[in-house]
Scaffold this motif. Structure first.
Motif, PDB file in Angstrom:
ATOM      1  N   HIS A 166      53.545  53.928  97.953  1.00 20.46           N
ATOM      2  CA  HIS A 166      54.246  54.621  97.178  1.00 20.46           C
ATOM      3  C   HIS A 166      54.501  56.076  97.189  1.00 20.46           C
ATOM      4  O   HIS A 166      53.179  56.673  97.604  1.00 20.46           O
ATOM      5  CB  HIS A 166      54.278  54.312  95.519  1.00 20.46           C
ATOM      6  CG  HIS A 166      52.865  54.510  94.859  1.00 20.46           C
ATOM      7  ND1 HIS A 166      52.612  54.199  93.336  1.00 20.46           N
ATOM      8  CD2 HIS A 166      51.802  55.204  95.254  1.00 20.46           C
ATOM      9  CE1 HIS A 166      51.446  54.741  93.359  1.00 20.46           C
ATOM     10  NE2 HIS A 166      50.786  54.934  94.366  1.00 20.46           N
ATOM     11  N   SER A 168      54.417  58.349  95.006  1.00 21.28           N
ATOM     12  CA  SER A 168      53.426  59.005  93.800  1.00 21.28           C
ATOM     13  C   SER A 168      52.396  59.782  94.338  1.00 21.28           C
ATOM     14  O   SER A 168      51.971  60.549  93.625  1.00 21.28           O
ATOM     15  CB  SER A 168      53.042  57.766  92.832  1.00 21.28           C
ATOM     16  OG  SER A 168      54.099  56.962  92.318  1.00 21.28           O
ATOM     17  N   ARG A 192      54.202  48.543 102.449  1.00 17.61           N
ATOM     18  CA  ARG A 192      53.469  47.465 101.812  1.00 17.61           C
ATOM     19  C   ARG A 192      53.417  46.092 102.580  1.00 17.61           C
ATOM     20  O   ARG A 192      54.556  45.758 103.275  1.00 17.61           O
ATOM     21  CB  ARG A 192      54.433  47.136 100.256  1.00 17.61           C
ATOM     22  CG  ARG A 192      54.100  48.132  99.428  1.00 17.61           C
ATOM     23  CD  ARG A 192      54.748  48.065  98.116  1.00 17.61           C
ATOM     24  NE  ARG A 192      54.944  49.108  97.453  1.00 17.61           N
ATOM     25  CZ  ARG A 192      55.488  49.248  96.094  1.00 17.61           C
ATOM     26  NH1 ARG A 192      56.016  48.233  95.640  1.00 17.61           N
ATOM     27  NH2 ARG A 192      55.443  50.468  95.520  1.00 17.61           N
ATOM     28  N   GLN A 206      61.380  55.844  99.036  1.00 16.20           N
ATOM     29  CA  GLN A 206      61.401  55.967  97.697  1.00 16.20           C
ATOM     30  C   GLN A 206      61.761  57.532  97.511  1.00 16.20           C
ATOM     31  O   GLN A 206      61.474  58.222  98.541  1.00 16.20           O
ATOM     32  CB  GLN A 206      60.049  55.563  97.002  1.00 16.20           C
ATOM     33  CG  GLN A 206      59.684  54.226  96.886  1.00 16.20           C
ATOM     34  CD  GLN A 206      58.154  54.082  96.199  1.00 16.20           C
ATOM     35  OE1 GLN A 206      57.535  54.877  96.242  1.00 16.20           O
ATOM     36  NE2 GLN A 206      58.205  52.963  95.444  1.00 16.20           N
ATOM     37  N   GLU A 208      60.292  59.957  94.591  1.00 11.35           N
ATOM     38  CA  GLU A 208      59.262  60.340  93.305  1.00 11.35           C
ATOM     39  C   GLU A 208      59.906  61.567  92.952  1.00 11.35           C
ATOM     40  O   GLU A 208      60.195  62.586  93.546  1.00 11.35           O
ATOM     41  CB  GLU A 208      58.061  60.357  93.988  1.00 11.35           C
ATOM     42  CG  GLU A 208      56.986  60.441  92.719  1.00 11.35           C
ATOM     43  CD  GLU A 208      56.711  59.150  92.399  1.00 11.35           C
ATOM     44  OE1 GLU A 208      56.956  58.228  92.988  1.00 11.35           O
ATOM     45  OE2 GLU A 208      55.893  59.397  91.390  1.00 11.35           O
ATOM     46  N   THR A 249      51.255  56.684  84.105  1.00 16.15           N
ATOM     47  CA  THR A 249      52.165  57.307  83.078  1.00 16.15           C
ATOM     48  C   THR A 249      51.880  56.614  81.653  1.00 16.15           C
ATOM     49  O   THR A 249      51.369  55.490  81.580  1.00 16.15           O
ATOM     50  CB  THR A 249      53.663  57.044  83.389  1.00 16.15           C
ATOM     51  OG1 THR A 249      53.697  55.665  83.944  1.00 16.15           O
ATOM     52  CG2 THR A 249      54.140  57.884  84.332  1.00 16.15           C
ATOM     53  N   ALA A 303      57.259  61.499  84.974  1.00 16.00           N
ATOM     54  CA  ALA A 303      57.489  61.189  86.503  1.00 16.00           C
ATOM     55  C   ALA A 303      58.422  60.266  86.640  1.00 16.00           C
ATOM     56  O   ALA A 303      58.517  59.185  85.619  1.00 16.00           O
ATOM     57  CB  ALA A 303      55.787  60.941  87.043  1.00 16.00           C
ATOM     58  N   PHE A 304      58.984  59.970  87.825  1.00 21.45           N
ATOM     59  CA  PHE A 304      59.814  58.868  88.046  1.00 21.45           C
ATOM     60  C   PHE A 304      59.764  58.446  89.349  1.00 21.45           C
ATOM     61  O   PHE A 304      59.640  59.311  90.307  1.00 21.45           O
ATOM     62  CB  PHE A 304      61.213  58.924  87.455  1.00 21.45           C
ATOM     63  CG  PHE A 304      61.845  60.375  87.912  1.00 21.45           C
ATOM     64  CD1 PHE A 304      62.740  60.166  89.156  1.00 21.45           C
ATOM     65  CD2 PHE A 304      61.682  61.376  87.521  1.00 21.45           C
ATOM     66  CE1 PHE A 304      63.246  61.492  89.728  1.00 21.45           C
ATOM     67  CE2 PHE A 304      62.220  62.697  87.868  1.00 21.45           C
ATOM     68  CZ  PHE A 304      63.149  62.651  88.881  1.00 21.45           C
TER      69      PHE A 304
HETATM   70  N1  DAH Z   1      55.176  54.393  92.233  1.00 22.59           N
HETATM   71  C1  DAH Z   1      55.887  53.255  91.351  1.00 22.59           C
HETATM   72  C2  DAH Z   1      56.262  52.348  92.515  1.00 22.59           C
HETATM   73  O1  DAH Z   1      56.257  52.262  93.487  1.00 22.59           O
HETATM   74  C3  DAH Z   1      57.189  53.878  90.762  1.00 22.59           C
HETATM   75  C4  DAH Z   1      57.001  54.840  89.552  1.00 22.59           C
HETATM   76  C5  DAH Z   1      56.648  54.255  88.455  1.00 22.59           C
HETATM   77  C6  DAH Z   1      56.816  56.221  89.927  1.00 22.59           C
HETATM   78  C7  DAH Z   1      56.663  55.304  87.328  1.00 22.59           C
HETATM   79  C8  DAH Z   1      56.573  57.066  88.742  1.00 22.59           C
HETATM   80  C9  DAH Z   1      56.620  56.591  87.593  1.00 22.59           C
HETATM   81  O2  DAH Z   1      56.435  58.228  88.817  1.00 22.59           O
HETATM   82  O3  DAH Z   1      56.549  57.255  86.478  1.00 22.59           O
HETATM   83  O4  DAH Z   1      56.732  51.011  91.835  1.00 22.59           O
END
Ligand code: DAH
Length: 339
Positions: A166, A168, A192, A206, A208, A249, A303-304
């Motif tokens: 990810h 992240s 993955r 992705q 982030e 988180t 974060a998302f």
């Molecule tokens: N890293 C997670 C994934 O790959 C997605 C994610 C979820 C990123 C929550 C974030 C977060 O920053 O706060 O599924």
């Protein structure tokens, strides 16, 4: 006979040809042994001797005139072909085919633009990562299943080298280097170990996002993500946050947007729920801030993370994710005028 010669002279004067080949045909028609002038020479043998001198001179003149005229025609074509290299400059040019952006690039750029309007900058991190940045610093416990060989591509020789699962991981790299305020998004490729199907691929993309500052609240996150959803899917879009769990988180949520295809009424894309899940999000876990040397008493953040393929599929109505990776121009050309 003199009349005939006179008439032929006039005819020769008006000769035109449309190329070297036609000029050659004229030479054969008039000047070859069996040609019109050749035949006149045959006829010449039969005329009375006292007329031969005058007519003979005229006939020779005619032959010379014809030869000059036809050679001049030939020359004119040979010359013009030399000058243009044999190319017809009057033909229309080849049309230029415009390339088109890949649909994933179109969506990525749009995400970047939307967040740029809120002051988010773009950063990138490496695709080949280590355990710390992908898992440990993000508060994954040692036995967490995401570290499993089933999910993550490791290198046999060194289990600390892996392909990031990810984006992240870029959060960690940025927080390690920079003190708040931090407001950035991180687009990139992730890997993955998944079976390839219409809904999953072993390589995907992705984006982030991370916002860390004093007094950043869950309400800030909600408003930011609502703005994003409406810019991306239309101003009537609603969002819904469902409680979820991510190690990095706390609290964590999954965000749904109202289905833009049926406007929330229910269709087969949203499986008759009216909602589409598009990202994970939450408040950055204080442990993560601490592991990245950020004062978690002073700062908070959200974060998302979202998948670009998923958003592109929803936006463009693409039903099979594999199409994004096949590079079939019949597919790619359809996104020509999208942006
Ligand atoms: N890293 C997670 C994934 O790959 C997605 C994610 C979820 C990123 C929550 C974030 C977060 O920053 O706060 O599924």
């Amino acid at each position: 006979m003199l009349d005939k010669i006179e008439a032929l002279k006039e005819e020769l004067n008006g000769l035109v040809a449309n190329g070297v080949d036609e000029a050659e045909e004229l030479r054969i028609k008039y000047l070859s042994k069996k040609g019109i002038i050749g035949n006149l020479f045959d006829e010449f043998k039969t005329i009375p001797a006292d007329q031969k001198r005058v007519i003979g001179a005229e006939l020779n003149n005619l032959k010379k005139f014809a030869a000059e005229k036809i050679n001049a025609l030939k020359d004119s074509f040979e010359k013009s072909e030399d000058e243009t290299g044999g190319i017809d400059l009057t033909l229309p040019g080849d049309s230029i085919k415009m390339g088109s952006r890949h649909p994933l690039a179109i969506v990525r750029n749009e995400i970047i633009e939307i967040f740029a309007r809120l002051g988010f900058v773009v950063s990138e991190g490496p695709e080949i990562e280590d355990d710390w940045h992908v898992f440990s610093a993000l508060n994954f416990p040692p036995e967490h299943p995401a570290r499993d060989m089933q999910d993550t591509f490791f290198i046999e020789k060194d289990p600390d080298v892996l392909l990031r699962t990810h984006t992240s991981s870029v959060q960690v790299r940025v927080m390690e280097k920079t003190q708040p305020p931090i407001r950035a998004i991180f687009p990139g490729r992730v890997f993955r170990n998944e079976a390839i199907s219409a809904r999953a691929h072993c390589i995907f993309h992705q984006v982030e996002g991370l916002y860390v500052d004093e007094d950043v609240s869950f309400a800030d996150m909600k408003q930011t993500l609502l703005y994003f959803a409406r810019e991306m899917f239309g101003e009537k879009t609603e969002i819904r946050l469902r409680p979820s769990y991510f190690p990095f988180t706390e609290p964590s949520a999954e965000m749904d947007v109202s289905c833009s295809i049926c406007a929330g009424k229910g269709c087969n894309v949203c499986k008759y729920t009216g909602w589409l899940e598009i990202m994970g999000c939450g408040m950055v876990d204080p442990n993560v801030l601490e592991l990245c040397n950020i004062d978690n008493k002073k700062y908070t953040g959200f974060a998302f993370g979202m998948g670009i393929e998923r958003i592109a599929m929803l936006k463009f109505g693409v039903k099979d994710l594999r199409l994004f990776f096949e590079n079939d121009v019949r597919f790619l050309n359809q996104f020509q005028s999208a942006f």
